[in-house]
Enzyme design. Structure first.
Site: not given
Ligand code: NAD
Length: 492
Positions: A259, A293
């Site tokens: 997501e 998001c």
């Molecule tokens: P992010 O991708 O930086 O982090 C999300 C999670 O992934 C964190 O727990 C982080 O530690 C982990 N992570 C980061 N790199 C990783 C890797 N290589 N392997 C495994 N885990 C990893 O995102 P963010 O900055 O925390 O959140 C914002 C983003 O999330 C925006 O792009 C937003 O649109 C999206 N988002 C999507 C939804 C949805 O349901 N579609 C909901 C909320 C946020």
């Protein structure tokens, strides 16, 4: 304010400080990191972080605990979920406080998020008692069943913005359908997105070993994604990180649900009610400082009402209050950290250089980003294309419905879209041609009711959905079971 002013009866600091949750509160953290309140920069405490070895130990323990959990009577599994909902209801205010302090939520957003999370627990409590499959026609004397079975261990990786809801929307249905869970919350919101959930299930009587909460960064997330005991990864976060998780899950032959990000259009047609259009746009763009998001990333406004709408939006943006949501009743709190703020600021500056007009905001004070309006934004502008994740309205004029469709679809993302019009037929006809997973006619782009399937197309996900009826597909896998009274005498 300091950490002592947080309510301690639900989640006392001594319980979680420097510890991990593996069914009990355990030492084993490889590093300790500060929990910082974004509004004040105050220190709220210290969390432990897991490394790859701890992730492996937890995945192993979760795998060992899972089958006994699945074999428990269905109503006992339901009872744990119901208890967790009750515990959350009892400690509603404490949970809201954590969301306000640790994630910079306004109190209204935090209360909304807590309510949604309790609803997830109630809905999940209903899953164990539902039909688990189908009876298939077969040859005479043979019983043929298609039944849904848990996957085993589900790894949940969650983001900072709706930290509690976006983690519990996966944790609760995964447990309810008989899985064990290893949750890796974002380290910036590890308490409200991780330890709150650990505590809810601990107090609800979940057997030890079924839920592990391991804060950590990308390294811990990557370890979870490659662990052989983990059958599935449910990831919510950015498209960039999601691609890495998807690649690794593919390599290790794991089911993966992604997501991801969005660049969501709210289309305001020229026959829309202007007051309602303004209210919808304000909510879609500025709720939680635009860090959602589904936030309205593009406001497409038809030329006939463009100037009037813009004038009112600018006045509205200038009237919104920004400040510490823990001490003041504000419309907007802080952004999560300097990195997010600098990203937003860079896009706003680049947008102006590319020809957009800055009508409101554009600046910041600490992590408080002023409600911003960029108008006259064109297709080649970075603000048109990039997910900003900050309180920035990107206003784009258009002439025809056909042009609005082309503008809204001009993105690799496909999460949410909305159309405002007094003519529902016209709005629906337009909406039918938008390439999104979530479509709202006469509403704005930020919507979730828990019981709906939630997911995006294109770069907003990998075709998976979570929530409501989609949870069966998400957290279980089919097994074909046949039963005969006697084995056949095959002729070979
Ligand atoms: P992010 O991708 O930086 O982090 C999300 C999670 O992934 C964190 O727990 C982080 O530690 C982990 N992570 C980061 N790199 C990783 C890797 N290589 N392997 C495994 N885990 C990893 O995102 P963010 O900055 O925390 O959140 C914002 C983003 O999330 C925006 O792009 C937003 O649109 C999206 N988002 C999507 C939804 C949805 O349901 N579609 C909901 C909320 C946020």
């Amino acid at each position: 304010m300091n950490s002592t002013s947080l309510p301690a009866d639900f989640l006392p600091a001594h319980l979680w400080t420097n510890l991990l949750f593996t069914g009990t509160w355990e030492a084993g953290a490889v590093a300790v990191s500060p929990v910082v309140e974004p509004a004040t920069d105050n220190l709220l405490g210290h969390i432990g972080n897991a490394d790859a070895a701890q992730v492996a130990a937890s995945a192993n323990a979760a795998s060992a605990a899972q089958s006994a959990w699945y074999q428990q009577p269905y109503d006992e599994r339901s009872a744990v979920l119901r208890n967790a909902a009750q515990v959350a209801e009892q400690h509603f205010d404490a949970i809201v406080d954590w969301l306000v302090r640790e994630s910079g939520s306004t109190r209204a957003k935090a209360a909304f998020e807590t309510t949604l999370s309790i609803k997830v627990l109630h809905e999940s409590a209903g899953l164990p008692s539902r039909s688990q499959g189908e009876v298939l026609p077969s040859t005479s004397g043979r019983l043929s069943l298609a039944r849904r079975r848990p996957l085993g261990v589900v790894g949940v990786i969650s983001p900072f913005n709706f930290p509690l809801y976006l983690a519990i929307r996966a944790v609760a249905p995964a447990l309810a359908t008989g899985n064990a869970v290893v949750l890796k919350p974002d380290p910036r919101t590890a308490v409200c997105g991780g330890f709150v959930i650990a505590r809810l299930f601990e107090l609800a009587g979940l057997p030890a070993g079924l839920l592990h909460v391991l804060p950590g960064g990308a390294e811990a997330g990557a370890a979870l994604t490659s662990d052989p005991h983990v059958a599935m990864i449910q990831f919510t976060g950015s498209t960039g990180a999601g691609r890495k998780v998807g690649e690794a899950a593919g390599r290790h032959l794991k089911k993966v649900s992604l997501e991801l990000g969005g660049k969501n259009s709210l289309i305001v047609l020229d026959d829309a009610d202007l007051d309602l259009a303004l209210a919808n746009a304000t909510w879609g763009v500025y709720l939680h400082q635009g860090q959602i998001c589904m936030s309205t990333g593009r406001l497409l406004v038809q030329r006939g009402i463009y100037e009037r709408f813009l004038e009112r939006l600018v006045a509205k943006a200038k009237s919104l209050t920004v400040g510490d949501p823990a001490t003041t009743n504000v419309d907007l709190g802080p952004l999560i950290n300097a990195q997010q703020r600098d990203h937003a600021h860079r896009v706003v500056q680049a947008a102006q250089q590319a020809g957009a007009r800055l009508d409101a905001g554009g600046g910041y004070d600490g992590l408080f980003f002023a409600p911003t309006v960029l108008s006259g934004v064109t297709r080649d502008n970075p603000a048109f294309n990039e997910e900003i994740f900050a309180p920035v309205a990107v206003v784009v004029p258009f002439d025809t419905d056909e042009e609005a469709i082309a503008l809204a679809n001009d993105t690799e993302y496909g999460l949410s879209a909305a159309v405002l019009s007094r003519d529902v037929g016209r709005a629906l006809k337009l909406g039918e041609r938008l390439r999104v997973g979530l479509l709202h006619i006469n509403d704005q782009t930020v919507n979730d009711e828990v019981i709906n399937p939630f997911g995006g197309v294109g770069a907003s996900g990998n075709g998976a959905s979570i929530g409501g009826p989609a949870n069966w597909e998400e957290f279980t896998q089919w097994q074909w079971l046949t039963v005969k009274s006697d084995a056949p005498a095959y002729p070979l």
